[in-house]
Design an enzyme around this catalytic site. Structure first.
Site, mmCIF file in Angstrom:
data_model
loop_
_atom_site.group_PDB
_atom_site.id
_atom_site.type_symbol
_atom_site.label_atom_id
_atom_site.label_comp_id
_atom_site.label_asym_id
_atom_site.label_seq_id
_atom_site.Cartn_x
_atom_site.Cartn_y
_atom_site.Cartn_z
ATOM 1 N N ARG A 117 0.822 -1.214 0.000
ATOM 2 C CA ARG A 117 0.000 0.000 0.000
ATOM 3 C C ARG A 117 0.853 1.260 0.000
ATOM 4 N NH1 ARG A 117 -5.416 -0.956 1.623
ATOM 5 N NH2 ARG A 117 -5.608 1.135 2.475
ATOM 6 N N ASN A 140 -5.942 5.580 9.654
ATOM 7 C CA ASN A 140 -5.752 5.928 8.247
ATOM 8 C C ASN A 140 -6.707 7.059 7.904
ATOM 9 O OD1 ASN A 140 -4.058 3.740 8.095
ATOM 10 N ND2 ASN A 140 -5.421 2.487 6.833
ATOM 11 N N GLU A 149 0.482 5.802 -20.560
ATOM 12 C CA GLU A 149 0.664 4.742 -19.575
ATOM 13 C C GLU A 149 2.112 4.269 -19.533
ATOM 14 O OE1 GLU A 149 -0.061 1.725 -16.714
ATOM 15 O OE2 GLU A 149 -0.915 3.684 -17.169
ATOM 16 N N HIS A 157 4.511 20.372 -31.786
ATOM 17 C CA HIS A 157 3.999 21.534 -31.067
ATOM 18 C C HIS A 157 4.720 21.735 -29.730
ATOM 19 C CE1 HIS A 157 0.599 22.254 -33.820
ATOM 20 N NE2 HIS A 157 0.643 20.937 -33.987
#
Length: 612
Positions: free
Chosen positions: A27, A99, A485, A508
């Protein structure tokens, strides 16, 4: 973000806590701690990994059959021993792990300081446990009642578990907008942020709901109430998780295992939903609300991070196959706008964990405005799964690596099935197109396995660019989100600065960055814009850029121009993201390993972002 584990029962608590904290390492965290009670409360806290906490306590008396553990991801206060959890009340009687974020902690702290409280840490958590202490001692209340009153004064998100030195047989827990699971054993209870620390001890779990307080006792008694003091009847579920899912199975990193699992997880996502013999695609959540989905005037996709990239692919899918306008929103921005939403809109939420705070808040806003909300998540029983009107699980199994891989392809697979199914029912794709896409989607797992056979070649390319400081990813159409991604994966786990762009946008601005030190990764499988991509590659080569091209098997033109090529099997263009992303995942993984980075737990990142 952060991880909670707690235990009360007949067993030694400390090994259960430490094992649970290791399960929760994915986590993301920067410090860890435990609290044990055996005659007196003891707390042990350490900045760094759980292994450092283990070293700290290896020579102390760990005997206790009740305890709390925590891994902290810093929000209020720097990562250090003092700010690590658990935190104690001023009188030393209470200890708590938490948490979430208490938004009004500053005003609460000032009020408590005026009442004589002093604080050792910079955390909002210590403020909350002092507030509970103040209420408990002032009115001589049971702990659960003091917690209930305190939480009614709190603004923010929380999952908390407390112990009271005067009651060594009881744990008190509560949650709001941050997950908490209760595992039920034989006269024992396990509490955790998610099910991963529980699976080896019990299959029976309760997912605590928002604004509920649970009291669990060593004798097996349990009571769950709301903040308004209403007793609740808990819903006990069976965990659909095996301990083997949480092991590396011979791989050095979970991320590497999860990349290779995609041959299975994509198939699992389709299993029972896609049939070639009848033929059909059936998604339970879609069928339940089919008319509203088919009549939708607009689809809004709300997501964060990698899930947002999956949403971008869905925009191409739904607009091409279903002919409905799609908007893809960062949930963190969407929730703070005043968007125009009607009952004719469908809001699709994408989240691996099903607990992403910003996505949850966006859904709650959409629900209030009457839109149909549809959830696509991985974790069964998660908050988004419970909040939405309908939805689908991607069935990818636990994803431990912080950088998402198999959950991403699971989301894309589910969204692809959804678009194909709605397109056929709406009549916006022909029967021949439906059958062609159905057959190709069914074959994707086999083709993913083929891409994985090129891993050694990809590893060699990784070695050639591992020391570069920047990288540019280019794609068109369905492969533009894959460029984003791929760049995100490289940033997340190797700490190399990378950017993804639509290939045509290179002129660009980004073209100014290209020189012999800049690797440019081009996803060049698009049949519809092939000549345009060839031109983009020529423009990079003219400026001495190093080109790594992902191409369709048998391509010769781009292979002659690029410095390195990685082939993927041919497929229908809407399905190419499921194949083209695999080499980019492997490239990032091997670069990170070669740079000696912590692949599964990248610095500063958390798997489940449950706070803003």
């Amino acid at each position: 973000m952060c991880g909670i584990v707690a235990y009360v029962g007949p067993k030694e608590a400390c090994p259960i806590l430490l094992n649970g904290l290791k399960r929760l390492e994915y986590r993301g965290y920067d410090s860890a701690g435990v609290a044990l009670m055996n005659g007196e409360l003891q707390t042990f806290k350490k900045k760094g990994k759980v292994a450092q906490l283990q070293t700290l306590i290896e020579h102390v008396d760990q005997s206790s059959t009740i305890g709390l553990g925590h891994t902290r991801w810093a929000t209020h206060g720097a990562p250090n021993d003092t700010n690590a959890h658990p935190h104690r009340s001023g009188n030393g009687r209470l200890v708590m792990v938490h948490n979430g974020i208490i938004e009004n902690y500053s005003s609460l702290r000032k009020a408590l300081e005026r009442d004589g409280h002093t604080f050792k840490s910079d955390t909002d958590t210590e403020v909350l446990v002092h507030l509970i202490e103040e209420i408990q001692t002032h009115d001589d209340l049971p702990l659960e009642e003091a917690v209930r009153i305190a939480l009614s004064r709190v603004v923010g998100a929380y999952a908390i578990v407390l112990m009271d030195a005067q009651n060594p047989d009881q744990l008190v827990a509560a949650r709001k907008a941050s997950p908490l699971v209760i595992g039920i054993g034989e006269n024992e209870y396990f509490l955790a942020s998610d099910a991963t620390p529980l699976v080896e001890y019990t299959k029976k779990v309760i997912y605590l709901k928002d604004e509920e307080i649970a009291v669990v006792n060593r004798n097996g008694d349990m009571e769950i109430k709301t903040l308004t003091n209403e007793i609740q009847t808990p819903y006990v579920q069976e965990l659909d998780m095996k301990i083997e899912m949480l092991e590396k199975d011979g791989y050095d990193y979970f991320m590497h295992k999860e990349i290779h699992q995609q041959t299975e997880t994509i198939a699992d996502c389709m299993r029972g939903r896609l049939r070639l013999d009848e033929p059909y695609i059936r998604l339970g959540g879609v069928e339940e609300y089919e008319k509203r989905l088919l009549d939708a005037q607009r689809i809004i996709i709300a997501a964060c991070g990698t899930s947002w990239h999956a949403g971008l692919i869905a925009e191409y899918l739904f607009e091409e196959l279903v002919r409905v306008p799609v908007e893809v929103e960062y949930a963190s921005e969407f929730r703070y706008r005043n968007p125009i939403l009607t009952e004719d809109d469908v809001v699709i939420a994408l989240s691996q964990s099903g607990e992403t705070a910003d996505t949850l808040a966006a859904l709650e806003m959409a629900k209030q405005k009457g839109a149909l909300i549809y959830g696509i998540v991985n974790v069964v029983g998660s908050s988004i799964a419970r909040l939405t009107d309908a939805g689908s699980y991607i069935h990818a199994g636990p994803e431990i690596g912080v950088a998402s891989t198999k959950a991403f392809t699971g989301q894309v697979t589910l969204l692809t099935m959804m678009a194909i199914s709605l397109g056929r029912k709406k009549g916006t794709i022909s029967n021949s197109t439906f059958h062609r896409l159905l057959n190709e989607l069914h074959n994707i797992p086999v083709k993913v396995a083929k891409v994985l056979e090129y891993e050694e070649q990809i590893k060699y390319i990784a070695g050639e660019i591992k020391d570069r400081q920047h990288a540019l990813y280019l794609g068109r159409g369905y492969n533009f989100p894959i460029a984003l991604e791929g760049a995100l994966k490289l940033k997340e786990i190797s700490y190399i600065h990378a950017e993804g762009y639509p290939a045509a946008e290179m002129k660009h601005g980004p073209i100014a960055l290209i020189d012999e030190e800049m690797p440019v990764i081009v996803i060049a499988t698009n049949k519809s814009a092939y000549e345009k991509i060839v031109s983009n590659i020529q423009e990079v080569k003219a400026r001495k850029g190093l080109v790594i091209a992902v191409v369709t098997e048998g391509d010769t033109a781009i292979s002659q121009m690029a410095d390195y090529t990685i082939e993927i099997p041919d497929t229908e263009e809407p399905l190419t993201p499921l194949l083209s992303v695999i080499p980019l995942q492997l490239l990032s993984y091997h670069i990170a390993v070669m740079r000696d980075c912590d692949v599964d737990q990248p610095r500063n990142l958390a798997k489940s972002v449950t706070v803003e």
